[in-house]
Structures are given as C-alpha cells and as structure tokens.
Scaffold this motif. Structure first.
Motif, short mmCIF file in Angstrom:
data_model
loop_
_atom_site.label_atom_id
_atom_site.label_comp_id
_atom_site.label_asym_id
_atom_site.label_seq_id
_atom_site.Cartn_x
_atom_site.Cartn_y
_atom_site.Cartn_z
N THR A 6 39.84 29.88 25.62
CA THR A 6 40.17 31.96 25.80
C THR A 6 39.91 31.50 23.18
O THR A 6 38.79 32.13 23.15
N ASN A 7 41.00 30.73 23.44
CA ASN A 7 40.56 30.93 21.84
C ASN A 7 39.79 30.07 21.20
O ASN A 7 39.28 29.78 19.67
N GLU A 8 39.11 29.13 21.56
CA GLU A 8 38.03 28.34 20.98
C GLU A 8 36.56 28.22 21.24
O GLU A 8 35.77 27.84 20.43
N LEU A 9 36.72 29.86 22.28
CA LEU A 9 35.36 30.34 22.17
C LEU A 9 35.04 31.53 20.86
O LEU A 9 35.64 32.82 21.14
N ILE A 10 34.27 31.38 20.51
CA ILE A 10 34.02 32.13 19.25
C ILE A 10 32.26 32.79 18.88
O ILE A 10 31.20 31.51 18.94
N PRO A 11 31.68 34.35 19.02
CA PRO A 11 31.31 34.02 18.83
C PRO A 11 30.30 33.95 17.61
O PRO A 11 31.20 34.35 16.53
N SER A 12 28.89 33.60 17.29
CA SER A 12 28.46 33.53 16.19
C SER A 12 28.70 33.99 15.09
O SER A 12 28.86 33.97 14.07
N SER A 13 28.56 35.45 15.21
CA SER A 13 28.74 36.89 14.49
C SER A 13 29.73 36.44 13.93
O SER A 13 29.63 36.87 12.41
N ASP A 14 31.08 36.66 14.27
CA ASP A 14 32.71 36.38 14.49
C ASP A 14 32.78 34.82 13.51
O ASP A 14 33.36 35.36 12.54
N PHE A 15 31.95 34.36 13.49
CA PHE A 15 32.45 32.93 12.94
C PHE A 15 31.79 32.87 11.90
O PHE A 15 32.30 32.45 10.87
N ALA A 16 30.29 33.41 11.76
CA ALA A 16 29.73 33.79 10.02
C ALA A 16 30.65 34.18 9.38
O ALA A 16 30.90 34.20 8.29
N LYS A 17 31.43 35.53 10.05
CA LYS A 17 32.30 36.81 9.63
C LYS A 17 33.64 35.40 8.86
O LYS A 17 34.47 36.00 7.68
N LYS A 18 34.04 35.57 9.55
CA LYS A 18 35.61 34.56 9.36
C LYS A 18 35.26 33.05 9.42
O LYS A 18 36.10 31.83 9.73
N PHE A 19 33.98 32.52 8.34
CA PHE A 19 33.97 30.88 8.85
C PHE A 19 34.97 29.73 7.95
O PHE A 19 36.05 28.67 8.44
N GLY A 20 35.91 30.38 6.90
CA GLY A 20 36.89 29.75 6.28
C GLY A 20 38.19 29.97 7.00
O GLY A 20 38.77 28.96 7.20
N SER A 21 38.36 30.81 7.45
CA SER A 21 39.37 31.16 8.75
C SER A 21 39.07 30.03 10.12
O SER A 21 40.65 29.03 10.43
N TYR A 22 37.94 29.77 10.64
CA TYR A 22 37.85 28.82 11.49
C TYR A 22 38.51 27.44 10.98
O TYR A 22 38.24 26.49 11.73
N LEU A 23 37.34 27.62 9.68
CA LEU A 23 38.03 26.11 9.25
C LEU A 23 38.74 25.46 8.98
O LEU A 23 39.06 24.32 9.38
N SER A 24 39.83 26.47 8.15
CA SER A 24 41.52 26.04 7.95
C SER A 24 41.65 25.83 9.70
O SER A 24 42.62 25.05 9.89
N GLN A 25 41.46 26.47 11.12
CA GLN A 25 42.17 26.52 11.73
C GLN A 25 42.20 24.42 12.77
O GLN A 25 42.82 23.66 12.97
N ILE A 26 40.57 24.13 12.60
CA ILE A 26 40.27 22.22 12.41
C ILE A 26 40.94 22.50 11.82
O ILE A 26 41.43 21.21 12.73
#
Length: 95
Positions: A6-26
């Motif tokens: 579940t924590n690996e599935l990201i809506p594209s709109s959320d991804f665009a808003k929080k790109f930096g956060s998701y990049l840090s997770q990776i």
C-alpha cells in the motif's frame, strides 16, 4: 507480475506535489519502489539509480545469454548438417 504494498502505490497528483519526499524515500531505501498511479493504473515505477543499474546489467546478461544460446543452436544444427538461414536465427531471438 510485480506486487506492490500500500505504501508503494502513489497517485500521480500526490507524487507531483510531494516529489521530493518520495525521492527521499527511494534514496534512503525506505521503500524499494514506488508505483505511480493514473486513473488507478500503474503508469510508471520509480526505483533508485543503483537498483536501476542492477536491473539493467541483469537484462544485458540475459540478452547476451539468449544471443549466445541462439548462435550455439545454429552452430550445432550446422554440425548436424541442418542449415538455417541467418534470418531464422534472428527470429529465435525475438521469441
């Protein structure tokens, strides 16, 4: 088929808003991958640079092995007196 938690599935709109956060997770290996969803379908997967390089090298090895196997099969056939057009050998690589 690849499965996602579940924590690996990201809506594209959320991804665009929080790109930096998701990049840090990776980058920090908090998650292995992130699947970017559009209309509830996986459209892209984000992985670390290191993971991408490992996958790319593995793919190259598989492709090289398939090529060598095809060539070896052709050579074995020639030794048995069976000749194949080079096009048939290339067709085997497409399978």
């Amino acid at each position: 088929m690849v499965s996602y938690s579940t924590n690996e599935l990201i809506p594209s709109s959320d991804f665009a808003k929080k790109f930096g956060s998701y990049l840090s997770q990776i980058k920090n290996n908090t998650v292995e991958k992130l699947a970017i969803l559009k209309n509830n379908k996986v459209e892209a997967v984000l992985v670390s640079k290191d993971e991408y390089e490992v996958m790319n090298e593995a793919l190259k090895k598989v492709e090289s092995q398939e090529f060598l196997t095809s060539v070896d099969t052709g050579l074995q056939d020639i030794k048995k007196g069976n000749t194949h057009a080079i096009d048939k050998l290339w067709d085997q690589l497409d399978d």
